[in-house]
Design a protein around this motif. Sequence first.
Motif, mmCIF file in Angstrom:
data_model
loop_
_atom_site.group_PDB
_atom_site.id
_atom_site.type_symbol
_atom_site.label_atom_id
_atom_site.label_comp_id
_atom_site.label_asym_id
_atom_site.label_seq_id
_atom_site.Cartn_x
_atom_site.Cartn_y
_atom_site.Cartn_z
ATOM 1 N N VAL A 202 0.842 -1.203 0.000
ATOM 2 C CA VAL A 202 0.000 0.000 0.000
ATOM 3 C C VAL A 202 0.873 1.249 0.000
ATOM 4 C CG1 VAL A 202 -1.564 1.374 1.431
ATOM 5 C CG2 VAL A 202 -2.064 -1.036 1.000
ATOM 6 N N TYR A 203 1.888 1.270 0.829
ATOM 7 C CA TYR A 203 2.777 2.439 0.881
ATOM 8 C C TYR A 203 3.495 2.640 -0.453
ATOM 9 C CZ TYR A 203 2.489 3.662 5.869
ATOM 10 O OH TYR A 203 2.080 4.110 7.092
ATOM 11 N N ALA A 204 3.993 1.546 -1.046
ATOM 12 C CA ALA A 204 4.712 1.656 -2.319
ATOM 13 C C ALA A 204 3.809 2.196 -3.416
ATOM 14 C CB ALA A 204 5.282 0.298 -2.720
ATOM 15 N N ARG A 205 2.566 1.724 -3.446
ATOM 16 C CA ARG A 205 1.669 2.156 -4.520
ATOM 17 C C ARG A 205 1.111 3.555 -4.269
ATOM 18 N NH1 ARG A 205 -1.189 -3.381 -6.660
ATOM 19 N NH2 ARG A 205 -2.556 -1.947 -7.774
ATOM 20 N N LEU A 206 0.964 3.932 -3.013
ATOM 21 C CA LEU A 206 0.583 5.316 -2.721
ATOM 22 C C LEU A 206 1.702 6.269 -3.139
ATOM 23 C CD1 LEU A 206 -1.163 5.037 0.768
ATOM 24 C CD2 LEU A 206 -2.260 5.545 -1.429
ATOM 25 N N GLU A 207 2.937 5.870 -2.903
ATOM 26 C CA GLU A 207 4.063 6.716 -3.321
ATOM 27 C C GLU A 207 4.111 6.829 -4.842
ATOM 28 O OE1 GLU A 207 8.649 7.522 -2.032
ATOM 29 O OE2 GLU A 207 7.975 5.429 -2.061
ATOM 30 N N GLN A 208 3.835 5.733 -5.535
ATOM 31 C CA GLN A 208 3.791 5.762 -6.997
ATOM 32 C C GLN A 208 2.643 6.649 -7.473
ATOM 33 O OE1 GLN A 208 6.027 4.532 -8.959
ATOM 34 N NE2 GLN A 208 5.055 4.897 -10.939
ATOM 35 N N LEU A 209 1.505 6.578 -6.788
ATOM 36 C CA LEU A 209 0.368 7.437 -7.129
ATOM 37 C C LEU A 209 0.745 8.904 -6.961
ATOM 38 C CD1 LEU A 209 -2.688 7.801 -7.784
ATOM 39 C CD2 LEU A 209 -3.113 7.618 -5.324
ATOM 40 N N GLU A 210 1.446 9.229 -5.886
ATOM 41 C CA GLU A 210 1.892 10.600 -5.676
ATOM 42 C C GLU A 210 2.796 11.045 -6.822
ATOM 43 O OE1 GLU A 210 4.188 12.801 -2.038
ATOM 44 O OE2 GLU A 210 5.343 11.432 -3.313
ATOM 45 N N LYS A 211 3.800 10.229 -7.147
ATOM 46 C CA LYS A 211 4.748 10.566 -8.207
ATOM 47 C C LYS A 211 4.036 10.826 -9.533
ATOM 48 C CE LYS A 211 8.634 8.476 -10.771
ATOM 49 N NZ LYS A 211 7.961 8.350 -12.088
#
Length: 232
Positions: A202-211
């Motif tokens: 979840v954290y990795a994909r939220l960070e990707q969403l932010e980017k």
Amino acid sequence: MTSLTIDTQVSDIVTALPQSADLFRNLRIDYCCGGKIPLKEAAEQRNLEPEEVLKSVKLIEEKRDTRNSLEPSSFGAKTLVAYIQEKYHAGLREELPLLAPYVTKVARVHGENHPHLLRIQEIYKILRAELIEHTEDEDQNVFPLILEFLENPTHELKEKVKPHVFELEEEHDNAGRLLHELREITNGFTPPESACGTYRLVYARLEQLEKETFEHVHLENNVLFDRVREAI
């Protein structure tokens, strides 16, 4: 990225390529607690052909790399709009529903001990609804108007376009504030040492969403909308 093979551990594949978790979930391959085994072994446990599973992983990787390989700021207006729609709008419509169950699961399982996960779930719900509505409005209404105006910058079209651009930039600012809060409450998307695989995913994909959202907003605010302002 390190080349992915059938000997790569499932957990390492998901770390390198977070969207592959959706594939493993559909195939009922455990990438979380039981993910530290080679893809070959994990596939065979499910009576799947390892090379076929790897091929599906590679398709996800290629799709991501293709989206990342272009330099869009030099595109003409029509190509730029098509690029934004294909890379970011279509990407959001694909990713936001897929990520939602993971966000819900982590909040449900770990929210009691990590209350900030409940706030993450709230923010995600708001962000998902706003981004989908925002992109649909752009695709159906604003982008066609912008392209028409850039092709034929009349006074009448200018007056129609101006409020839309202002409104979209306000919506971008609001999405940015929500993403900023997500970064703050996740300590820069850094999961705790004890976090399980789904928590980390979840954290990795939220960070990707932010980017990707910041890239998306940059192309609209600082490239497409700047062209509109220059024509005004």
